[in-house]
Motif scaffolding. Structure first.
Motif, mmCIF file in Angstrom:
data_model
loop_
_atom_site.group_PDB
_atom_site.id
_atom_site.type_symbol
_atom_site.label_atom_id
_atom_site.label_comp_id
_atom_site.label_asym_id
_atom_site.label_seq_id
_atom_site.Cartn_x
_atom_site.Cartn_y
_atom_site.Cartn_z
ATOM 1 N N TRP A 1 0.801 -1.224 0.000
ATOM 2 C CA TRP A 1 0.000 0.000 0.000
ATOM 3 C C TRP A 1 0.835 1.277 0.000
ATOM 4 C CZ3 TRP A 1 -0.539 4.145 3.381
ATOM 5 C CH2 TRP A 1 -1.660 4.960 3.204
ATOM 6 N N ALA A 2 1.897 1.300 0.786
ATOM 7 C CA ALA A 2 2.590 2.554 1.093
ATOM 8 C C ALA A 2 3.371 3.194 -0.053
ATOM 9 C CB ALA A 2 3.533 2.336 2.284
ATOM 10 N N PRO A 3 4.023 2.458 -0.967
ATOM 11 C CA PRO A 3 4.950 3.109 -1.901
ATOM 12 C C PRO A 3 4.359 4.270 -2.690
ATOM 13 C CG PRO A 3 5.260 0.743 -1.974
ATOM 14 C CD PRO A 3 4.057 0.978 -1.114
ATOM 15 N N GLY A 4 3.175 4.098 -3.284
ATOM 16 C CA GLY A 4 2.594 5.172 -4.085
ATOM 17 C C GLY A 4 2.276 6.399 -3.259
ATOM 18 N N PHE A 5 1.725 6.213 -2.068
ATOM 19 C CA PHE A 5 1.401 7.338 -1.200
ATOM 20 C C PHE A 5 2.663 8.012 -0.670
ATOM 21 C CE2 PHE A 5 -2.375 4.655 -1.087
ATOM 22 C CZ PHE A 5 -3.376 5.575 -1.317
ATOM 23 N N GLU A 6 3.681 7.220 -0.386
ATOM 24 C CA GLU A 6 4.936 7.785 0.092
ATOM 25 C C GLU A 6 5.581 8.654 -0.987
ATOM 26 O OE1 GLU A 6 8.979 6.102 2.241
ATOM 27 O OE2 GLU A 6 7.091 4.991 2.364
ATOM 28 N N LEU B 1 3.689 11.933 -1.004
ATOM 29 C CA LEU B 1 4.039 12.767 0.139
ATOM 30 C C LEU B 1 5.420 13.392 -0.030
ATOM 31 C CD1 LEU B 1 2.750 10.458 3.020
ATOM 32 C CD2 LEU B 1 1.728 12.606 2.265
ATOM 33 N N ASN B 2 6.347 12.652 -0.603
ATOM 34 C CA ASN B 2 7.696 13.182 -0.816
ATOM 35 C C ASN B 2 7.709 14.368 -1.768
ATOM 36 O OD1 ASN B 2 9.512 11.702 0.836
ATOM 37 N ND2 ASN B 2 9.277 9.922 -0.486
ATOM 38 N N ILE B 3 6.727 14.428 -2.662
ATOM 39 C CA ILE B 3 6.657 15.569 -3.589
ATOM 40 C C ILE B 3 6.571 16.868 -2.799
ATOM 41 C CG2 ILE B 3 5.181 16.712 -5.292
ATOM 42 C CD1 ILE B 3 4.489 13.974 -6.410
ATOM 43 N N GLY B 4 5.759 16.866 -1.745
ATOM 44 C CA GLY B 4 5.613 18.079 -0.947
ATOM 45 C C GLY B 4 6.910 18.528 -0.311
ATOM 46 N N LEU C 1 -5.927 10.312 3.831
ATOM 47 C CA LEU C 1 -5.143 9.092 3.993
ATOM 48 C C LEU C 1 -5.886 8.069 4.847
ATOM 49 C CD1 LEU C 1 -1.582 10.625 4.479
ATOM 50 C CD2 LEU C 1 -2.359 9.238 2.540
ATOM 51 N N GLN C 2 -6.653 8.541 5.835
ATOM 52 C CA GLN C 2 -7.428 7.607 6.648
ATOM 53 C C GLN C 2 -8.473 6.891 5.804
ATOM 54 O OE1 GLN C 2 -7.077 6.817 10.232
ATOM 55 N NE2 GLN C 2 -8.090 5.143 9.148
ATOM 56 N N SER C 3 -9.106 7.615 4.891
ATOM 57 C CA SER C 3 -10.094 6.966 4.018
ATOM 58 C C SER C 3 -9.432 5.934 3.124
ATOM 59 C CB SER C 3 -10.817 8.017 3.176
ATOM 60 O OG SER C 3 -9.950 8.644 2.249
ATOM 61 N N GLU C 4 -8.215 6.197 2.679
ATOM 62 C CA GLU C 4 -7.489 5.227 1.856
ATOM 63 C C GLU C 4 -7.080 4.013 2.688
ATOM 64 O OE1 GLU C 4 -7.041 5.235 -1.319
ATOM 65 O OE2 GLU C 4 -7.795 7.239 -1.794
ATOM 66 N N LEU C 5 -6.667 4.240 3.919
ATOM 67 C CA LEU C 5 -6.325 3.124 4.800
ATOM 68 C C LEU C 5 -7.555 2.288 5.140
ATOM 69 C CD1 LEU C 5 -3.810 4.857 7.239
ATOM 70 C CD2 LEU C 5 -3.283 2.985 5.673
ATOM 71 N N ASP C 6 -8.705 2.937 5.266
ATOM 72 C CA ASP C 6 -9.937 2.189 5.528
ATOM 73 C C ASP C 6 -10.262 1.251 4.364
ATOM 74 O OD1 ASP C 6 -10.187 3.494 7.927
ATOM 75 O OD2 ASP C 6 -11.668 4.950 7.204
ATOM 76 N N LEU C 7 -10.027 1.729 3.145
ATOM 77 C CA LEU C 7 -10.257 0.872 1.978
ATOM 78 C C LEU C 7 -9.298 -0.311 1.976
ATOM 79 C CD1 LEU C 7 -10.743 3.576 -0.822
ATOM 80 C CD2 LEU C 7 -12.505 2.103 0.179
ATOM 81 N N PHE C 8 -8.034 -0.044 2.316
ATOM 82 C CA PHE C 8 -7.053 -1.128 2.379
ATOM 83 C C PHE C 8 -7.439 -2.138 3.468
ATOM 84 C CE2 PHE C 8 -3.300 -3.078 4.288
ATOM 85 C CZ PHE C 8 -2.720 -3.670 3.172
ATOM 86 N N ASN D 1 -5.721 11.730 -4.858
ATOM 87 C CA ASN D 1 -4.275 11.837 -5.036
ATOM 88 C C ASN D 1 -3.904 12.809 -6.147
ATOM 89 O OD1 ASN D 1 -5.380 10.059 -6.942
ATOM 90 N ND2 ASN D 1 -3.413 9.043 -7.251
ATOM 91 N N ASN D 2 -4.856 13.136 -7.013
ATOM 92 C CA ASN D 2 -4.575 14.063 -8.115
ATOM 93 C C ASN D 2 -4.673 15.525 -7.708
ATOM 94 O OD1 ASN D 2 -4.151 12.031 -10.091
ATOM 95 N ND2 ASN D 2 -6.373 11.771 -10.297
ATOM 96 N N ASN D 3 -5.448 15.819 -6.642
ATOM 97 C CA ASN D 3 -5.629 17.230 -6.295
ATOM 98 C C ASN D 3 -5.231 17.564 -4.865
ATOM 99 O OD1 ASN D 3 -7.674 16.267 -4.632
ATOM 100 N ND2 ASN D 3 -9.368 17.071 -5.856
#
Length: 460
Positions: A236-241, A244-247, A272-279, A365-367
């Motif tokens: 799960w984490a790589p894409g979100f990480e 986040l690194n972009i910022g 991110l919590q909503s994404e973790l809930d889906l996972f 994740n796009n906006n």
């Protein structure tokens, strides 16, 4: 054609058994597979004159009866007396030391399996700080028999025992039941759960008074959650990480800036919590890869958790009665505590007004960085406002270790409860044997536990 097993067509002979047998036994005990053993043996003989092929090694192991842990085919009963002897000398040994001692002193080669009595016998907890550079912290609770994720949270801290106990109370309220025991690392952030579980169990069963209904496991012994974190980081984490690194890389977000940190938490944590809930939902409804070494039930975690009888098990949960849970919340996790606020309430008013003015867009994740930057830009223009200035000025600077929101709570001074009474069947069936002999996931090894005590059971 030259013989591929020799030099210049001459077949090489094997080294003497006296040379290679001790080495083979050593490498088998260390868990090496046959191809690796063949490669490592070459360090101990002259390859110009000797050779040990894979087929020869297999033949020799059969002759010497040098079996792997699986080949020895031990059971709880066959290794039980040996474990009891070792435990009497080394009561706090973990899995690796226990395996080494069994091999050296008892001549037993043992794998590792995880086993527990049934659903809700124990809940396990752990924190995850790999995203500390973003000032984001995660926490997970697992029911290890089924593998069910009870909660997977992301917040601006995971070091506050009142926060963690609050998540525990929310879950107990949602399920209407609690486990017999809870388990975590020794960190003081888990003292809230230890105290809350203990008080709640005491209120339901006064006979448990003066016993701690929580177990603290040493470093790398709370294994189920640690394996879960490895899966989360891989799946799960790589894409979100990366997002986040972009910022950080583009200079959008500096965690040391209080205004930027508040804007970041306000936008990113709920998303991110909503994404973790889906996972979490996907994880709980997905059947893990089949493992022939696993001795716990195979199946979707949620099916095992909600229907243990269908998997030849039982539910050890204790049903919640009266207003006992409210007493625990007020004592250890008061809902009005500031740690439960995503951002200071006064700041939330300004942020929510801006989000409403732009139509409360759905964050994706796009906006997400665009919305964050717009909020930051808007609030930056309001810094002349005295109220907003005071809110920002009241934000603590980041400590060197990078953790905000810590709040020490001592754990109640009580001995751990060892012998739980049972309402189950009579005779030997009342006795509980808990053995950790190997992981149900190839990511890691479990601790080695051996207990022989009365089986715990609550009202289902």
């Amino acid at each position: 054609m030259p013989n591929p097993t020799g030099r210049n067509g001459i077949r090489l002979r094997a080294p003497d058994d006296a040379i290679i047998r001790p080495l083979v036994e050593k490498y088998v005990a260390a868990g090496y597979k046959n191809p690796k053993i063949v490669a490592k043996l070459k360090d101990h003989y002259n390859i110009e004159h000797f050779n040990v092929s894979l087929s020869l090694l297999k033949k020799k192991r059969m002759q010497w009866k040098v079996k792997s842990a699986r080949g020895q085919d031990h059971t709880v009963h066959s290794i039980g007396p040996a474990i009891e002897r070792v435990r009497s000398h080394f009561p706090y040994q973990g899995s690796h030391d226990m395996k080494d001692t069994l091999l050296q002193e008892e001549h037993l080669l043992v794998s590792c399996y995880f086993w527990t009595a049934g659903v809700n016998k124990v809940w396990c907890f752990d924190q995850h700080d790999k995203w500390r550079r973003f000032q984001l912290f995660l926490h997970v609770a697992l029911e290890p028999f089924s593998g069910q994720v009870l909660w997977l949270k992301i917040w601006w801290t995971n070091w506050n025992p009142r926060l963690i106990c609050g998540w525990y109370c929310d879950t107990v309220e949602r399920l209407g039941e609690m486990p017999l025991l809870t388990q975590s690392d020794p960190g003081s952030e888990n003292n809230g759960i230890a105290n809350g579980q203990t008080l709640l169990r005491h209120l339901h069963d006064p006979a448990l008074a003066r016993t701690l209904q929580h177990t603290f496991k040493g470093s790398h012994r709370n294994i189920k959650p640690e394996i879960f974190w490895s899966q989360l980081r891989r799946r799960w984490a790589p894409g979100f990480e990366h997002l986040l690194n972009i910022g950080l890389d583009e200079g959008f977000y500096n965690p040391d800036d209080p205004l930027q940190r508040l804007c970041f938490h306000f936008i990113f944590i709920p998303w991110l919590q909503s994404e973790l809930d889906l996972f979490t939902d996907r994880f709980n409804h997905t059947t893990p890869r089949h493992n022939i070494n696993k001795i716990l039930p195979h199946g979707r975690p949620t099916n095992i958790f909600t229907n243990p009888e269908g998997f030849e098990s039982c539910n050890f949960a204790v049903k919640i009665q009266g207003n006992y849970l409210e007493q625990v919340q007020e004592t250890y996790a008061p809902p009005d505590h500031g740690v439960f606020n995503l951002v200071p309430p006064e700041f939330a008013i300004y942020a929510e007004e801006f989000m409403s003015s732009i139509g409360d867009p759905t964050v994706t994740n796009n906006n997400v960085w665009e919305i964050y930057n717009n909020l930051l830009e808007h609030l930056s223009t309001l810094l002349d406002n005295g109220d907003l200035q005071s809110i920002i000025a009241g934000q603590p600077a980041l400590p060197e270790e990078g953790f905000l929101g810590s709040d020490f709570m001592p754990v109640v001074d009580m001995p751990q409860y060892r012998h739980m009474q049972t309402n189950g069947s009579q005779g030997d069936k009342d006795r509980e044997e808990e053995v950790v002999l190997s992981s149900d996931d190839d990511e890691s090894e479990f601790e080695f536990i051996w207990t022989s005590s009365e089986s715990g059971s609550g009202s289902a």
